[in-house]
Design an enzyme around this catalytic site. Structure first.
Site, PDB file in Angstrom:
ATOM      1  N   GLY A   1      61.920  29.296  86.528  1.00  0.00           N
ATOM      2  CA  GLY A   1      61.034  29.353  87.687  1.00  0.00           C
ATOM      3  C   GLY A   1      59.579  29.046  87.394  1.00  0.00           C
ATOM      4  O   GLY A   1      59.235  28.229  86.538  1.00  0.00           O
ATOM      5  N   ILE A   2      58.709  29.733  88.137  1.00  0.00           N
ATOM      6  CA  ILE A   2      57.273  29.506  88.023  1.00  0.00           C
ATOM      7  C   ILE A   2      56.792  29.783  86.607  1.00  0.00           C
ATOM      8  O   ILE A   2      55.996  29.022  86.044  1.00  0.00           O
ATOM      9  CB  ILE A   2      56.499  30.395  89.025  1.00  0.00           C
ATOM     10  CG1 ILE A   2      56.848  30.017  90.471  1.00  0.00           C
ATOM     11  CG2 ILE A   2      54.987  30.269  88.796  1.00  0.00           C
ATOM     12  CD1 ILE A   2      56.455  28.624  90.876  1.00  0.00           C
ATOM     13  N   GLY A   3      57.262  30.859  86.004  1.00  0.00           N
ATOM     14  CA  GLY A   3      56.801  31.221  84.669  1.00  0.00           C
ATOM     15  C   GLY A   3      57.074  30.140  83.640  1.00  0.00           C
ATOM     16  O   GLY A   3      56.217  29.829  82.802  1.00  0.00           O
TER      17      GLY A   3
ATOM     18  N   SER B   1      51.812  37.096  96.437  1.00  0.00           N
ATOM     19  CA  SER B   1      52.746  36.385  97.315  1.00  0.00           C
ATOM     20  C   SER B   1      52.167  36.386  98.725  1.00  0.00           C
ATOM     21  O   SER B   1      51.443  37.316  99.114  1.00  0.00           O
ATOM     22  CB  SER B   1      54.108  37.084  97.323  1.00  0.00           C
ATOM     23  OG  SER B   1      54.919  36.616  98.383  1.00  0.00           O
TER      24      SER B   1
ATOM     25  N   ASN C   1      61.430  32.529  81.408  1.00  0.00           N
ATOM     26  CA  ASN C   1      62.594  31.750  80.997  1.00  0.00           C
ATOM     27  C   ASN C   1      63.084  30.812  82.109  1.00  0.00           C
ATOM     28  O   ASN C   1      63.968  29.986  81.879  1.00  0.00           O
ATOM     29  CB  ASN C   1      63.745  32.654  80.544  1.00  0.00           C
ATOM     30  CG  ASN C   1      64.291  33.499  81.677  1.00  0.00           C
ATOM     31  OD1 ASN C   1      63.690  34.502  82.030  1.00  0.00           O
ATOM     32  ND2 ASN C   1      65.421  33.102  82.267  1.00  0.00           N
TER      33      ASN C   1
ATOM     34  N   TYR D   1      59.683  44.713  98.667  1.00  0.00           N
ATOM     35  CA  TYR D   1      59.062  43.577  97.992  1.00  0.00           C
ATOM     36  C   TYR D   1      57.642  43.352  98.505  1.00  0.00           C
ATOM     37  O   TYR D   1      56.695  43.190  97.706  1.00  0.00           O
ATOM     38  CB  TYR D   1      59.893  42.317  98.213  1.00  0.00           C
ATOM     39  CG  TYR D   1      59.238  41.064  97.682  1.00  0.00           C
ATOM     40  CD1 TYR D   1      59.222  40.795  96.323  1.00  0.00           C
ATOM     41  CD2 TYR D   1      58.624  40.150  98.546  1.00  0.00           C
ATOM     42  CE1 TYR D   1      58.612  39.642  95.818  1.00  0.00           C
ATOM     43  CE2 TYR D   1      58.021  38.999  98.056  1.00  0.00           C
ATOM     44  CZ  TYR D   1      58.016  38.752  96.689  1.00  0.00           C
ATOM     45  OH  TYR D   1      57.401  37.620  96.210  1.00  0.00           O
TER      46      TYR D   1
ATOM     47  N   GLY E   1      58.247  36.852  82.363  1.00  0.00           N
ATOM     48  CA  GLY E   1      59.252  36.255  83.238  1.00  0.00           C
ATOM     49  C   GLY E   1      59.263  34.753  83.170  1.00  0.00           C
ATOM     50  O   GLY E   1      59.296  34.067  84.199  1.00  0.00           O
TER      51      GLY E   1
END
Length: 296
Positions: A23-25, A142, A21, A168, A19
């Site tokens: 944000g955090i990644g 999280s 591409n 979630y 993941g």
């Protein structure tokens, strides 16, 4: 607390970040690339991944690669694992990809989307790659795991009324239970590998884009930008877990109030996320659903 930004040099080490591409990644990949690491961005969209990869330091030197991964698809997980094993030289797997607030749906494997994306796909990928890793697995949690109330007898929400944020939170509880049991199994097997975890606190990312609700997506994105840390700050917790000499089952989060903001520090877990019996049951269920077992 003293700010932590001194990431150790990482030349010769290969990190796979799911993941990544945006944000955090993506921020994790950029930080690791700036320290000399070889980084593989595992993304659902290769096109977006290639665009992101061009912003990662080391891309011009051939140290950054992109591989396709739809973590909600067990077939895609297996395909990526086969590619990575064939390419060889894996040090750290960073299980970062996630979805938040998605309307109820099931994957091609018949699994509820939050559980499949945030937990099951990473469970399968981790176990497929464990014999080929040299250092560690990083599990992304999280703060919302504390609201989690996972029901292993109703993962498909057939008896309960579905709630996107409840799903979630349950998937994030599953992440920490997975971390707990993976660490136990690695120690029992006398493995030199370690399993560690991290969460980014309140960080400005696009994670709500999978909600299916344009209003909530807009509110989530712009609300995060107003009250959250920039993504690179949140990513430091993951980078700390991925690069520092910490023991297995360490969980890192921002040091500030409620772990919303701050620099990497030991994070807090709910009682439900530290239940060894529940972690063992989740592992058994995950093996049955994924068809992947602990390989060591």
């Amino acid at each position: 607390m003293q700010p932590w930004t001194e990431v150790p040099p990482q030349p010769g080490r290969h990190f796979v970040v799911t993941g990544s591409n945006s944000g955090i990644g993506l921020q994790v990949a950029r930080i690791l690339g700036s320290r000399g690491a070889r980084v593989t961005l595992a993304c659902r969209s290769v096109e977006r991944g290639e665009a992101a990869a061009r912003t990662v330091p080391g891309h011009d030197k051939g140290r950054v690669a992109v591989r396709r991964l739809d973590v909600a698809s067990l077939a895609s997980v297996r395909e990526l694992a086969e590619q990575l094993v064939a390419e060889g030289g894996l040090d750290v797997l960073v299980n970062n990809a996630g979805v938040l607030g998605a309307p109820f749906s099931t994957t091609e494997d018949g699994v509820e989307m939050h559980f499949a994306t945030n937990h099951l796909g990473h469970f399968a990928l981790t176990n497929l790659l464990l014999p080929h890793l040299r250092d560690r697995v990083v599990v992304t949690g999280s703060r919302e795991h504390r609201r989690g109330d996972i029901d292993l007898d109703d993962l498909g929400w057939e008896r309960r009324k579905y709630g996107a944020f409840a799903a979630y939170a349950a998937s994030k509880q599953a992440n920490l239970l997975f971390l707990l049991e993976l660490d136990r199994r690695l120690r029992a097997a006398d493995s030199p590998l370690r399993a560690v975890g991290a969460h980014p606190g309140a960080s400005a990312t696009h994670i709500t884009q999978g909600s299916g609700n344009p209003v909530w997506t807009w509110i989530g994105y712009h609300g995060q930008r107003l009250v959250s840390m920039p993504a690179w700050r949140g990513a430091l917790c993951t980078v700390y877990a991925a690069t520092m000499d910490v023991p297995g089952n360490t969980y890192i989060g921002p040091h500030g109030r409620l772990e919303l903001h701050g620099w990497p520090a030991p994070g807090r877990r709910s009682v439900g996320a530290a239940d060894a019996g529940l972690a063992a049951r989740l592992w058994d269920v995950s093996e049955k659903l994924s068809g992947v077992s602990f390989p060591l």
